[in-house]
Design a protein around this motif. Structure first.
Motif, PDB file in Angstrom:
ATOM      1  N   ILE A  72      10.113 -18.575   0.463  1.00 49.88           N
ATOM      2  CA  ILE A  72       8.960 -18.346  -0.574  1.00 49.88           C
ATOM      3  C   ILE A  72       9.150 -18.648  -1.750  1.00 49.88           C
ATOM      4  CG2 ILE A  72       7.705 -16.038  -1.478  1.00 49.88           C
ATOM      5  CD1 ILE A  72       8.173 -14.802   1.386  1.00 49.88           C
ATOM      6  N   LYS A  73      10.548 -18.387  -2.309  1.00 44.76           N
ATOM      7  CA  LYS A  73      10.646 -19.005  -3.846  1.00 44.76           C
ATOM      8  C   LYS A  73      10.680 -20.192  -4.018  1.00 44.76           C
ATOM      9  CE  LYS A  73      14.656 -18.854  -6.963  1.00 44.76           C
ATOM     10  NZ  LYS A  73      14.868 -20.064  -7.156  1.00 44.76           N
ATOM     11  N   MET A  87      18.519  -4.689  -1.029  1.00 45.78           N
ATOM     12  CA  MET A  87      17.798  -6.055  -1.174  1.00 45.78           C
ATOM     13  C   MET A  87      18.706  -7.063  -1.888  1.00 45.78           C
ATOM     14  SD  MET A  87      15.291  -5.231   0.331  1.00 45.78           S
ATOM     15  CE  MET A  87      14.649  -6.889   0.703  1.00 45.78           C
ATOM     16  N   PRO A  88      18.775  -8.013  -1.271  1.00 44.46           N
ATOM     17  CA  PRO A  88      19.450  -9.232  -1.692  1.00 44.46           C
ATOM     18  C   PRO A  88      19.171  -9.977  -3.174  1.00 44.46           C
ATOM     19  CG  PRO A  88      18.543 -10.036   0.121  1.00 44.46           C
ATOM     20  CD  PRO A  88      18.127  -8.434   0.088  1.00 44.46           C
ATOM     21  N   VAL A  89      19.921 -10.572  -3.818  1.00 48.22           N
ATOM     22  CA  VAL A  89      19.527 -11.024  -5.017  1.00 48.22           C
ATOM     23  C   VAL A  89      18.303 -11.933  -4.834  1.00 48.22           C
ATOM     24  CG1 VAL A  89      20.032 -12.352  -7.053  1.00 48.22           C
ATOM     25  CG2 VAL A  89      21.766 -10.747  -5.951  1.00 48.22           C
ATOM     26  N   ILE A  90      18.346 -12.738  -3.796  1.00 48.63           N
ATOM     27  CA  ILE A  90      17.364 -13.698  -3.571  1.00 48.63           C
ATOM     28  C   ILE A  90      16.014 -12.992  -3.654  1.00 48.63           C
ATOM     29  CG2 ILE A  90      17.510 -13.837  -1.030  1.00 48.63           C
ATOM     30  CD1 ILE A  90      16.684 -16.786  -3.604  1.00 48.63           C
ATOM     31  N   TRP A  91      15.825 -11.921  -2.916  1.00 53.32           N
ATOM     32  CA  TRP A  91      14.521 -11.104  -2.943  1.00 53.32           C
ATOM     33  C   TRP A  91      14.036 -10.851  -4.324  1.00 53.32           C
ATOM     34  CZ3 TRP A  91      12.704  -6.449  -4.641  1.00 53.32           C
ATOM     35  CH2 TRP A  91      11.434  -6.157  -3.937  1.00 53.32           C
ATOM     36  N   HIS A  92      14.975 -10.587  -5.253  1.00 49.24           N
ATOM     37  CA  HIS A  92      14.388 -10.137  -6.618  1.00 49.24           C
ATOM     38  C   HIS A  92      14.056 -11.540  -7.270  1.00 49.24           C
ATOM     39  CE1 HIS A  92      15.988  -5.879  -6.463  1.00 49.24           C
ATOM     40  NE2 HIS A  92      16.754  -6.384  -5.784  1.00 49.24           N
ATOM     41  N   SER A  98      12.705 -14.145  -5.958  1.00 46.79           N
ATOM     42  CA  SER A  98      11.671 -14.713  -5.206  1.00 46.79           C
ATOM     43  C   SER A  98      10.420 -13.869  -6.008  1.00 46.79           C
ATOM     44  CB  SER A  98      11.534 -14.291  -3.798  1.00 46.79           C
ATOM     45  OG  SER A  98      11.496 -13.153  -3.301  1.00 46.79           O
ATOM     46  N   LEU A  99      10.564 -12.449  -6.204  1.00 48.15           N
ATOM     47  CA  LEU A  99       9.707 -11.761  -6.701  1.00 48.15           C
ATOM     48  C   LEU A  99       9.468 -12.148  -8.462  1.00 48.15           C
ATOM     49  CD1 LEU A  99       7.679  -9.242  -7.045  1.00 48.15           C
ATOM     50  CD2 LEU A  99       9.387  -7.696  -7.527  1.00 48.15           C
ATOM     51  N   LEU A 100      10.442 -12.386  -8.960  1.00 46.11           N
ATOM     52  CA  LEU A 100      10.491 -12.937 -10.315  1.00 46.11           C
ATOM     53  C   LEU A 100       9.756 -14.305 -10.296  1.00 46.11           C
ATOM     54  CD1 LEU A 100      10.975 -12.783 -13.573  1.00 46.11           C
ATOM     55  CD2 LEU A 100      13.390 -13.849 -12.894  1.00 46.11           C
ATOM     56  N   ALA A 101       9.970 -15.193  -9.451  1.00 43.09           N
ATOM     57  CA  ALA A 101       9.340 -16.584  -9.355  1.00 43.09           C
ATOM     58  C   ALA A 101       7.733 -16.334  -9.456  1.00 43.09           C
ATOM     59  CB  ALA A 101       9.589 -17.423  -8.404  1.00 43.09           C
ATOM     60  N   PHE A 102       7.308 -15.469  -8.325  1.00 44.09           N
ATOM     61  CA  PHE A 102       5.963 -15.095  -8.004  1.00 44.09           C
ATOM     62  C   PHE A 102       5.235 -14.663  -9.165  1.00 44.09           C
ATOM     63  CE2 PHE A 102       3.098 -11.555  -6.624  1.00 44.09           C
ATOM     64  CZ  PHE A 102       1.843 -12.391  -6.451  1.00 44.09           C
ATOM     65  N   VAL A 103       5.840 -13.367  -9.882  1.00 37.01           N
ATOM     66  CA  VAL A 103       5.367 -12.720 -11.307  1.00 37.01           C
ATOM     67  C   VAL A 103       5.135 -13.998 -12.520  1.00 37.01           C
ATOM     68  CG1 VAL A 103       5.484 -11.096 -12.778  1.00 37.01           C
ATOM     69  CG2 VAL A 103       6.148 -10.632 -10.600  1.00 37.01           C
ATOM     70  N   GLU A 104       6.339 -14.876 -12.505  1.00 33.78           N
ATOM     71  CA  GLU A 104       6.251 -15.660 -13.641  1.00 33.78           C
ATOM     72  C   GLU A 104       5.088 -16.744 -13.459  1.00 33.78           C
ATOM     73  OE1 GLU A 104      10.982 -16.171 -15.020  1.00 33.78           O
ATOM     74  OE2 GLU A 104       9.993 -17.482 -13.568  1.00 33.78           O
ATOM     75  N   ARG A 105       4.855 -17.309 -12.318  1.00 34.37           N
ATOM     76  CA  ARG A 105       3.990 -18.320 -12.142  1.00 34.37           C
ATOM     77  C   ARG A 105       2.437 -17.854 -12.037  1.00 34.37           C
ATOM     78  NH1 ARG A 105       0.750 -21.528 -12.495  1.00 34.37           N
ATOM     79  NH2 ARG A 105       0.472 -23.434 -11.657  1.00 34.37           N
ATOM     80  N   TYR A 106       2.017 -16.634 -11.431  1.00 33.04           N
ATOM     81  CA  TYR A 106       0.922 -16.137 -10.900  1.00 33.04           C
ATOM     82  C   TYR A 106       0.613 -14.860 -11.579  1.00 33.04           C
ATOM     83  CZ  TYR A 106       1.616 -19.847  -7.441  1.00 33.04           C
ATOM     84  OH  TYR A 106       1.809 -21.098  -7.005  1.00 33.04           O
ATOM     85  N   LYS A 107       1.199 -14.552 -12.619  1.00 36.07           N
ATOM     86  CA  LYS A 107       1.075 -13.067 -13.477  1.00 36.07           C
ATOM     87  C   LYS A 107      -0.376 -12.840 -13.822  1.00 36.07           C
ATOM     88  CE  LYS A 107       3.000 -15.256 -17.434  1.00 36.07           C
ATOM     89  NZ  LYS A 107       4.126 -15.060 -18.350  1.00 36.07           N
ATOM     90  N   THR A 110      15.225  -7.249 -12.849  1.00 36.20           N
ATOM     91  CA  THR A 110      14.094  -6.351 -12.856  1.00 36.20           C
ATOM     92  C   THR A 110      13.601  -6.408 -14.175  1.00 36.20           C
ATOM     93  OG1 THR A 110      15.343  -4.907 -11.290  1.00 36.20           O
ATOM     94  CG2 THR A 110      13.577  -3.786 -12.408  1.00 36.20           C
ATOM     95  N   ARG A 111      14.310  -6.332 -15.241  1.00 40.10           N
ATOM     96  CA  ARG A 111      13.600  -6.084 -16.685  1.00 40.10           C
ATOM     97  C   ARG A 111      12.984  -7.377 -16.955  1.00 40.10           C
ATOM     98  NH1 ARG A 111      19.332  -6.381 -20.005  1.00 40.10           N
ATOM     99  NH2 ARG A 111      20.136  -8.370 -19.325  1.00 40.10           N
ATOM    100  N   GLU A 112      13.134  -8.789 -16.395  1.00 39.14           N
ATOM    101  CA  GLU A 112      12.599  -9.948 -16.682  1.00 39.14           C
ATOM    102  C   GLU A 112      11.296  -9.538 -16.025  1.00 39.14           C
ATOM    103  OE1 GLU A 112      13.037 -12.291 -18.851  1.00 39.14           O
ATOM    104  OE2 GLU A 112      14.978 -11.381 -19.253  1.00 39.14           O
ATOM    105  N   ILE A 113      11.201  -9.082 -14.714  1.00 41.23           N
ATOM    106  CA  ILE A 113      10.070  -8.984 -13.972  1.00 41.23           C
ATOM    107  C   ILE A 113       9.169  -8.072 -14.730  1.00 41.23           C
ATOM    108  CG2 ILE A 113       8.815  -8.182 -11.828  1.00 41.23           C
ATOM    109  CD1 ILE A 113      11.567  -9.071 -10.470  1.00 41.23           C
ATOM    110  N   ARG A 114       9.513  -6.826 -15.134  1.00 34.59           N
ATOM    111  CA  ARG A 114       8.716  -5.931 -15.932  1.00 34.59           C
ATOM    112  C   ARG A 114       8.253  -6.471 -17.073  1.00 34.59           C
ATOM    113  NH1 ARG A 114       8.974  -0.652 -14.957  1.00 34.59           N
ATOM    114  NH2 ARG A 114      11.227  -0.906 -13.837  1.00 34.59           N
ATOM    115  N   ARG A 115       8.984  -7.364 -17.927  1.00 36.24           N
ATOM    116  CA  ARG A 115       8.414  -8.237 -18.988  1.00 36.24           C
ATOM    117  C   ARG A 115       7.378  -9.159 -18.827  1.00 36.24           C
ATOM    118  NH1 ARG A 115       9.332 -12.556 -21.467  1.00 36.24           N
ATOM    119  NH2 ARG A 115      10.917 -13.398 -20.080  1.00 36.24           N
ATOM    120  N   GLU A 116       7.376  -9.874 -17.774  1.00 34.82           N
ATOM    121  CA  GLU A 116       6.174 -10.839 -17.385  1.00 34.82           C
ATOM    122  C   GLU A 116       5.102  -9.767 -17.017  1.00 34.82           C
ATOM    123  OE1 GLU A 116       6.116 -13.883 -17.544  1.00 34.82           O
ATOM    124  OE2 GLU A 116       8.404 -14.216 -18.023  1.00 34.82           O
TER     125      GLU A 116
END
Length: 470
Positions: free
Chosen positions: A349-350, A381-386, A388-397, A421-427
């Protein structure tokens, strides 16, 4: 004779050196400096070398103690902070490197010790990185299916079909290796068994013509079964992928990918811990039909529940290097988001999200639902799960609904990572939602009350140009 004297004078350097006092002095200075340099490079004494080695061992043991305390603090709580003492005499410990060293020896010792300390630090960082990768692999294995059955191959399906049609399969209707043969003409069976023997040893050159005609035949699966695809050489597999990807329909080539190419790739990775270059080229060539690649390789690999990290990285590198149509990528992302989660699904997914395609809103909503399924997940959850969520939020926020962003913020309270997590929240906090419009900065800077008049020009107001006569 004059020419001969000239050559003799040119090849004899002594007259020049004897007459030139400056050259002689320069040569003597060079010899003096060379002797002085050799005198400075005296070898380190054995006592100082022993001290350097002991100091390095002390530092290495301290690093190991720190690492052990970080891994298991309870077991090492009784260890005192006093550093380890090596077997040495008490009088030798009066000075850090021994009292017999001079200043130059101490400087040299500190240089050597600092260099050894850096090397130990690099090894320590490598161990920490290796430990992090092993930890992530352990977390990924927690999501792998333990009771997944063996993957079906073309030979398994053909044998099951033959046994279903003819229950009285006897050795007379089988090959030399007791493989049941389909009901075909004897000459046809002999020809394609010979083709299979040729493909076992194939390295380069032309492919037999009967093999090229297989895609145009109705019983192409039975003919492939006769050639024993599991025994083909890697180069033969690459040539077969080229032929079938170009001549078979998408539905048929999907079966070829799923029943022949994918099992062979996974078997090669399992045996050799890497993939043969020809098989890697076959994977790249299989993307000639993207729909068949996703349905025959990527999705079955994830649905098997046994895809490990090594397989995911190898197959994912093909996705990174080859251009894929956006529509096929959108469908693949949606299928991955809806299927049962596997340890390496987040990795694919990432990779697809990082290709930065314009995904439909339906796919974006499906991805939000995919991540929200882990709201009540008790496993770490493994790091790759976090990631992939960061890549999703960065591109399609900017394409996520506001209510979905609130749900993701609640998710981040249960599934947390110290760095991601803090990067995801910032996005999420610094972006607009779907349906919201950006502020028109130009309208704010120039209000409607200000009127800008166009520049008026007079076509007859032409300046005078001086002539050459003037």
């Amino acid at each position: 004779m004059p020419k001969k004297r000239g050559r003799e004078k040119h090849h004899n350097p002594e007259p020049f050196l004897a007459d030139d006092d400056g050259a002689a002095s320069v040569a003597s200075k060079r010899r003096t400096k060379a002797k002085q340099h050799q005198a400075d490079e005296t070898p380190i004494s054995s006592g100082m070398s022993a001290k350097i080695l002991k100091q390095a061992q002390l530092q290495q043991r301290e690093v190991e103690d720190d690492e052990n305390r970080a891994r298991n603090p309870n077991a090492l709580s009784d260890i005192t902070e006093e550093p380890h003492r090596l077997e040495s005499d008490e009088d030798e410990d009066a000075d850090e490197f021994g009292g017999f060293l001079d200043s130059r020896g101490e400087d040299e010792a500190f240089k050597v010790t600092s260099r050894m300390t850096k090397e130990i630090g690099k090894e320590y960082e490598k161990e920490l990185g290796k430990a992090a990768v092993e930890e992530d692999e352990r977390l990924l294995e927690a999501f792998l299916s333990k009771d997944a059955g063996p993957q079906l191959t073309l030979a398994d399906l053909i044998v099951a079909r033959i046994k279903e049609n003819d229950s009285n399969v006897n050795p007379s209707n089988a090959g030399s290796d007791m493989r049941p043969l389909p009901k075909l003409d004897a000459d046809t069976i002999e020809i394609f068994k010979g083709v299979g023997q040729f493909l076992k040893k194939y390295t380069a050159g032309k492919v037999p013509k009967p093999f090229k005609h297989i895609p145009s035949m109705n019983q192409w699966e039975d003919l492939l079964y006769l050639t024993e695809p599991e025994n083909w050489s890697p180069n033969a597999m690459y040539q077969a992928t080229r032929i079938f990807a170009s001549n078979l329909t998408a539905k048929k080539v999907e079966r070829f990918y799923k029943l022949i190419l994918l099992p062979r790739v996974r078997e090669d990775i399992r045996k050799n811990k890497r993939l043969h270059f020809a098989l890697y080229q076959a994977l790249k060539k299989s993307l000639y039909k993207p729909a068949a690649f996703f349905k025959g390789i990527l999705l079955p690999l994830c649905e098997s529940g046994t895809c490990n990290l090594r397989e995911a990285v190898i197959v994912g590198s093909v996705l990174q290097k080859v251009s894929i149509p956006p529509l096929h990528s959108s469908v693949a992302v949606m299928k991955l988001a809806d299927m049962e989660y596997c340890g390496t699904t987040s990795y694919f997914i990432k990779l697809l999200l990082e290709k930065k395609y314009a995904l439909p809103f339906r796919v974006i909503d499906a991805l939000v639902g995919h991540f929200m399924r882990f709201m009540n997940e008790t496993r770490v959850m493994p790091v790759i799960w976090h990631q992939s969520l960061l890549a999703f939020v960065e591109r399609y926020k900017n394409d996520i609904l506001n209510e979905y962003k609130d749900n993701l913020r609640v998710l981040l309270q249960t599934q947390r990572h110290d760095l991601v997590t803090r990067e995801i929240r910032r996005e999420l906090d610094n972006s607009r939602s779907r349906g919201e419009k950006e502020d028109d900065l130009m309208s704010i800077a120039s209000p409607d009350s200000v009127m800008i008049k166009p520049v008026e020009e007079d076509m007859f107001d032409i300046p005078e140009v001086p002539m050459e006569d003037d």
